[in-house]
Design an enzyme around this catalytic site. Structure first.
Site, mmCIF file in Angstrom:
data_model
loop_
_atom_site.group_PDB
_atom_site.id
_atom_site.type_symbol
_atom_site.label_atom_id
_atom_site.label_comp_id
_atom_site.label_asym_id
_atom_site.label_seq_id
_atom_site.Cartn_x
_atom_site.Cartn_y
_atom_site.Cartn_z
ATOM 1 N N GLU A 38 31.679 80.551 -38.047
ATOM 2 C CA GLU A 38 30.838 81.614 -37.328
ATOM 3 C C GLU A 38 29.853 82.129 -38.285
ATOM 4 O O GLU A 38 29.976 82.339 -39.503
ATOM 5 C CB GLU A 38 31.787 82.806 -36.756
ATOM 6 C CG GLU A 38 32.793 82.289 -35.967
ATOM 7 C CD GLU A 38 34.005 83.373 -35.737
ATOM 8 O OE1 GLU A 38 33.498 84.568 -35.770
ATOM 9 O OE2 GLU A 38 34.876 82.893 -35.302
ATOM 10 N N GLU A 80 29.196 90.376 -29.168
ATOM 11 C CA GLU A 80 30.598 90.930 -28.843
ATOM 12 C C GLU A 80 30.781 92.280 -29.600
ATOM 13 O O GLU A 80 29.781 92.696 -30.526
ATOM 14 C CB GLU A 80 31.668 89.947 -29.558
ATOM 15 C CG GLU A 80 32.825 90.492 -29.870
ATOM 16 C CD GLU A 80 33.725 89.648 -30.546
ATOM 17 O OE1 GLU A 80 35.000 89.851 -30.645
ATOM 18 O OE2 GLU A 80 33.415 88.603 -31.287
#
Length: 443
Positions: free
Chosen positions: A247, A358
């Protein structure tokens, strides 16, 4: 404010200074209460044992490798310039015999597509952050010397803000990629993480992903909440304990960094966020190669409403020759790589990519958090107000970049944060996303 360079002395006895620091810290922790970032409801520490402080200091000494020089940044960070062969990555047992990949990997080629490329419209005027000295410690042009890499120094306070020493620098296990939980009840039952993402279909053979995202400074309500925008490259069993994930993106995390600035970050795990992996260089794993980019350092400038939009481009891909997963920033600037030895499923290829935002919603006062995602505006507000990801691309087996196809979008609670995808000849596959969190329709 300029940058200050501290050169490392060859022989220094740090015992007395460490003792004084520990005594001062103990005094503050026992007899005072402190808040590291104003405006946030920070946990107030009233008591820390000597034993815990010793364990924390030992851990800090392990990850803060001896610098050649240290650079004081205007935002309070200290950037250590560490010899490339002495960085934290090589503490990993799987990397004891790893040879640094000095030969640059082959960059993915853009596959020719039958698309008429339009000139950038004036209403979508944007600026690349990498063109404007985009990390705060860059001010006055100070650089790390040759054969060293910049690493943000960690402090005792950084660890104390975490739930525990074990949790420092790690995502919690419930922070699983959203697509694996589409049909699971915890998606709608408030497990604490909310998303607005676009994703590829399952079981595809994918060898990397790229996107450009604009950077904002969303407000965070609680210290243990965060807001991020990132790319996930995934493979493995989504219902088990062996999920592999790589990520990268930008995030605002007061708990991790001690402030509310957006920062470049990376993450990896090979066991569904259980024991392996961490943010940035807070554990052994990612090998830093660039002398100019400090992972975890603050990004500046950032986008503002109805004004200039500053965006960054991130590419993650598997080197077809050696199998390491590389990260590049901007127009091909190599940052470093995750060695193939770290992974099981990703040692072969990825099966899914996710792009998007997120946030953590702790519902601290029994109501939805007001922590913003992206700019804090909903997708329908469009360019100049809402956050965006543009030019979504994937890397295929012949190391070619192509526009991501058959993209699906998902957000758990569109009254709090939402997403709207589109396609045009300028931005290719793209989407706007984000939201304010708590509002009359999101109590």
């Amino acid at each position: 404010m300029g940058l200050f360079i501290f050169r490392k002395k060859k022989t220094v006895n740090n015992n007395s200074s460490n003792f004084i620091f520990m005594m001062l810290l103990l005094f503050c922790l026992f007899f005072g209460k402190f808040s590291l970032v104003f405006g946030l409801n920070y946990t107030k520490y009233s008591k820390v044992s000597n034993l815990r402080l010793e364990r924390i200091q030992k851990h800090i000494d392990q990850i803060n490798k001896p610098p050649v020089i240290s650079i004081q940044s205007p935002d309070g960070d200290i950037i250590n310039c560490v010899h490339i062969k002495k960085q934290p990555a090589f503490d990993h047992p799987l990397l004891k015999n790893h040879k640094i990949q000095k030969v640059a990997p082959t960059m993915p080629r853009m596959k020719k597509e039958k698309i008429k490329v339009a000139k950038e419209s004036s209403e979508k005027k944007k600026e690349r952050i990498e063109d404007v000295g985009w990390q705060m410690w860059h001010q006055n042009g100070t650089r790390c010397p040759k054969n060293t890499v910049p690493i943000r120094s960690s402090t005792v306070h950084d660890v104390l803000r975490a739930k525990s020493l074990y949790d420092f620098g790690k995502k919690r296990a419930q922070s699983l990629p959203l697509a694996r939980r589409v049909d699971a009840p915890d998606v709608v039952s408030g497990n604490g993480h909310e998303h607005a993402i676009a994703y590829t279909g399952l079981s595809e053979e994918i060898y990397g992903a790229r996107a450009t995202m604009n950077v904002w400074d969303p407000s965070i309500e609680e210290i243990n909440e965060f807001s991020l925008s990132q790319i996930w490259v995934l493979s493995g069993n989504f219902d088990g304990s062996d999920l592999n994930s790589i990520e990268a993106g930008w995030q605002v995390s007061p708990e991790l960094y001690g402030d509310s600035r957006p920062r470049l970050f990376t993450y990896w795990t090979s066991d569904s966020y259980q024991a392996t992996g961490c943010y940035n260089l807070l554990c052994a794993g990612f090998i830093q190669m660039n002398t100019r980019i400090a992972i975890g350092a603050a990004i500046s400038p950032v986008s503002s409403l109805s004004n200039s939009q500053f965006d960054i481009s991130i590419l993650i891909w598997k080197d077809p020759k050696l199998g390491n997963w590389w990260m590049s920033f901007g127009e091909g600037t190599l940052v470093g790589y995750w060695p193939a030895e770290l992974f099981t499923h990703l040692a072969d290829h990825a099966t899914m990519v996710e792009w998007g935002g997120e946030v953590v919603n702790t519902r601290a006062n029994g109501v939805h958090t007001s922590t913003q995602m992206g700019s804090g505006k909903f997708a329908e507000d469009g360019f100049g107000k809402a956050s965006y990801f543009r030019n979504l691309q994937v890397v295929d087996s012949d190391n070619s970049l192509s526009t991501a196809q058959d993209i699906q979008t998902l957000a758990e609670n569109t009254n709090c944060y939402d997403i709207k995808s589109s396609y045009d000849s300028d931005w290719g596959q793209h989407f706007f996303y984000g939201g304010p969190g708590r509002n009359p329709n999101c109590p």
